[in-house]
Design a protein around this motif. Structure first.
Motif, mmCIF file in Angstrom:
data_model
loop_
_atom_site.group_PDB
_atom_site.id
_atom_site.type_symbol
_atom_site.label_atom_id
_atom_site.label_comp_id
_atom_site.label_asym_id
_atom_site.label_seq_id
_atom_site.Cartn_x
_atom_site.Cartn_y
_atom_site.Cartn_z
ATOM 1 N N LYS A 182 0.826 -1.214 0.000
ATOM 2 C CA LYS A 182 0.000 0.000 0.000
ATOM 3 C C LYS A 182 0.856 1.259 0.000
ATOM 4 N N VAL A 183 1.915 1.283 0.782
ATOM 5 C CA VAL A 183 2.739 2.494 0.837
ATOM 6 C C VAL A 183 3.486 2.691 -0.482
ATOM 7 N N ARG A 184 3.889 1.599 -1.138
ATOM 8 C CA ARG A 184 4.509 1.738 -2.460
ATOM 9 C C ARG A 184 3.504 2.298 -3.464
ATOM 10 N N GLN A 185 2.296 1.775 -3.422
ATOM 11 C CA GLN A 185 1.236 2.263 -4.321
ATOM 12 C C GLN A 185 0.962 3.742 -4.089
ATOM 13 N N THR A 186 1.025 4.166 -2.841
ATOM 14 C CA THR A 186 0.723 5.558 -2.484
ATOM 15 C C THR A 186 1.760 6.533 -3.008
ATOM 16 N N PHE A 187 3.040 6.181 -2.935
ATOM 17 C CA PHE A 187 4.081 7.184 -3.149
ATOM 18 C C PHE A 187 4.928 7.012 -4.404
ATOM 19 N N VAL A 188 5.064 5.818 -4.952
ATOM 20 C CA VAL A 188 5.917 5.659 -6.135
ATOM 21 C C VAL A 188 5.320 6.441 -7.302
ATOM 22 N N GLY A 189 6.161 7.237 -7.926
ATOM 23 C CA GLY A 189 5.728 8.094 -9.025
ATOM 24 C C GLY A 189 5.351 9.494 -8.598
ATOM 25 N N GLU A 190 5.278 9.725 -7.292
ATOM 26 C CA GLU A 190 4.895 11.044 -6.779
ATOM 27 C C GLU A 190 6.118 11.946 -6.624
ATOM 28 N N ASP A 194 4.657 7.699 7.857
ATOM 29 C CA ASP A 194 5.512 8.710 8.473
ATOM 30 C C ASP A 194 6.962 8.551 8.027
ATOM 31 N N LEU A 195 7.416 7.308 7.867
ATOM 32 C CA LEU A 195 8.773 7.080 7.381
ATOM 33 C C LEU A 195 8.931 7.626 5.964
ATOM 34 N N LEU A 223 8.505 14.255 -4.527
ATOM 35 C CA LEU A 223 8.891 14.329 -3.120
ATOM 36 C C LEU A 223 8.232 15.520 -2.434
ATOM 37 N N ALA A 224 8.132 16.619 -3.140
ATOM 38 C CA ALA A 224 7.574 17.847 -2.559
ATOM 39 C C ALA A 224 6.090 17.728 -2.259
ATOM 40 N N ASP A 225 5.425 16.718 -2.841
ATOM 41 C CA ASP A 225 3.980 16.577 -2.652
ATOM 42 C C ASP A 225 3.604 15.608 -1.539
ATOM 43 N N PHE A 226 4.571 14.923 -0.957
ATOM 44 C CA PHE A 226 4.250 13.899 0.042
ATOM 45 C C PHE A 226 3.415 14.466 1.183
ATOM 46 N N GLY A 227 3.812 15.598 1.700
ATOM 47 C CA GLY A 227 3.145 16.164 2.861
ATOM 48 C C GLY A 227 1.743 16.677 2.586
ATOM 49 N N ARG A 228 1.354 16.773 1.319
ATOM 50 C CA ARG A 228 0.032 17.291 0.975
ATOM 51 C C ARG A 228 -1.009 16.179 0.841
ATOM 52 N N ARG A 229 -0.586 14.942 0.905
ATOM 53 C CA ARG A 229 -1.520 13.834 0.739
ATOM 54 C C ARG A 229 -2.417 13.722 1.976
ATOM 55 N N SER A 230 -3.578 13.100 1.785
ATOM 56 C CA SER A 230 -4.544 12.990 2.885
ATOM 57 C C SER A 230 -4.998 11.548 3.095
ATOM 58 N N ASP A 231 -4.139 10.579 2.719
ATOM 59 C CA ASP A 231 -4.533 9.174 2.793
ATOM 60 C C ASP A 231 -3.730 8.398 3.831
ATOM 61 N N LYS A 232 -3.317 9.066 4.889
ATOM 62 C CA LYS A 232 -2.509 8.403 5.911
ATOM 63 C C LYS A 232 -3.268 7.251 6.562
#
Length: 237
Positions: free
Chosen positions: A65-73, A93-94, A75-84
């Motif tokens: 799930k975490v790979r699906q969430t972030f791969v291709g995104e 968080d890592l 880096l500057a946009d990580f903190g703007r996501r709302s799917d924690k």
């Protein structure tokens, strides 16, 4: 008495940058996890997640799930996501720490120490590379000290954290979450082992998993003995 000498919760984050990649690790009483983020300086090109120790049988599914969430995104946009909450919150968080430090050239270690309650009070502090950068005293989920934060609820610190100097905001968030996790040391295990009763606050506690999740995993007390979090693991490079 020094906080190091008191029984309580211990948590360590270790952030190790490399060429085109960064590893972030965390270990505490209940968890031991790692992510490696591969990037080109701007975009995430790949991610490896490793749940070395986790509290529920369903937790390992969150690696995908975490790979699906972030791969291709970006880096500057990580903190703007709302799917924690749909992720393992710890892997999430890592990933955010990795993004924030992806272009660092030096390793970084955060240590969170939270005492067990004494007269219902917990002392808590966060250290950056061994130096204390922030501390507080919490009683009944309300901060008592320092004066500027007295009266604030532990779970309602976002505006106060945002008012801090920029270099203190990251460690403040880590200390807040660590202080909240420390509460698990005082709750009998049988009272925190029925996932079906938990709110949908993470990957395991989503409705499709909470009915089948079973409590597993070793619980460690790093305030006893000489072993400290992540002592048994070396950075990947």
């Amino acid at each position: 008495m020094l906080l190091d000498e008191l029984p309580g919760f211990r948590r360590r984050f270790r952030i190790t940058p490399g060429a085109g990649k960064i590893q972030c690790e965390v270990e505490d009483d209940f968890h031991c996890m790692s992510v490696v983020v591969h990037h080109d300086g701007t975009i995430v090109r790949g991610m490896e997640a490793d749940m070395r120790r986790a509290p529920w049988t369903t937790c390992p599914g969150a690696e995908a799930k975490v790979r699906q969430t972030f791969v291709g995104e970006a880096l500057a946009d990580f903190g703007r996501r709302s799917d924690k909450r749909s992720n393992c919150t710890h892997l999430y968080d890592l990933a955010l720490l990795a993004a924030a430090h992806a272009n660092d050239d030096q390793p970084l270690v955060y240590d969170i120490l939270v005492s067990d309650p004494l007269a219902n009070e917990r002392r808590a502090e966060v250290r950056r590379n061994g130096d204390c950068v922030l501390w507080w005293v919490e009683k009944g989920f309300v901060l008592q000290e320092p004066a500027g934060a007295a009266g604030l609820r532990l779970d309602k610190l976002k505006p106060w954290i945002a008012s801090l100097a920029a270099e203190l905001q990251e460690p403040a968030k880590l200390l807040q979450w660590g202080n909240m996790l420390a509460n698990g040391r005082t709750i009998p295990l049988e009272n925190q082992s029925d996932a079906s009763k938990m709110p949908p606050s993470c990957y395991t506690f989503q409705p499709e998993r909470k009915q089948v999740a079973k409590r597993v995993g070793e619980i460690k007390d790093f305030s006893e003995g000489s072993e400290q979090p992540l002592d048994k693991f070396e950075p990947a490079w």
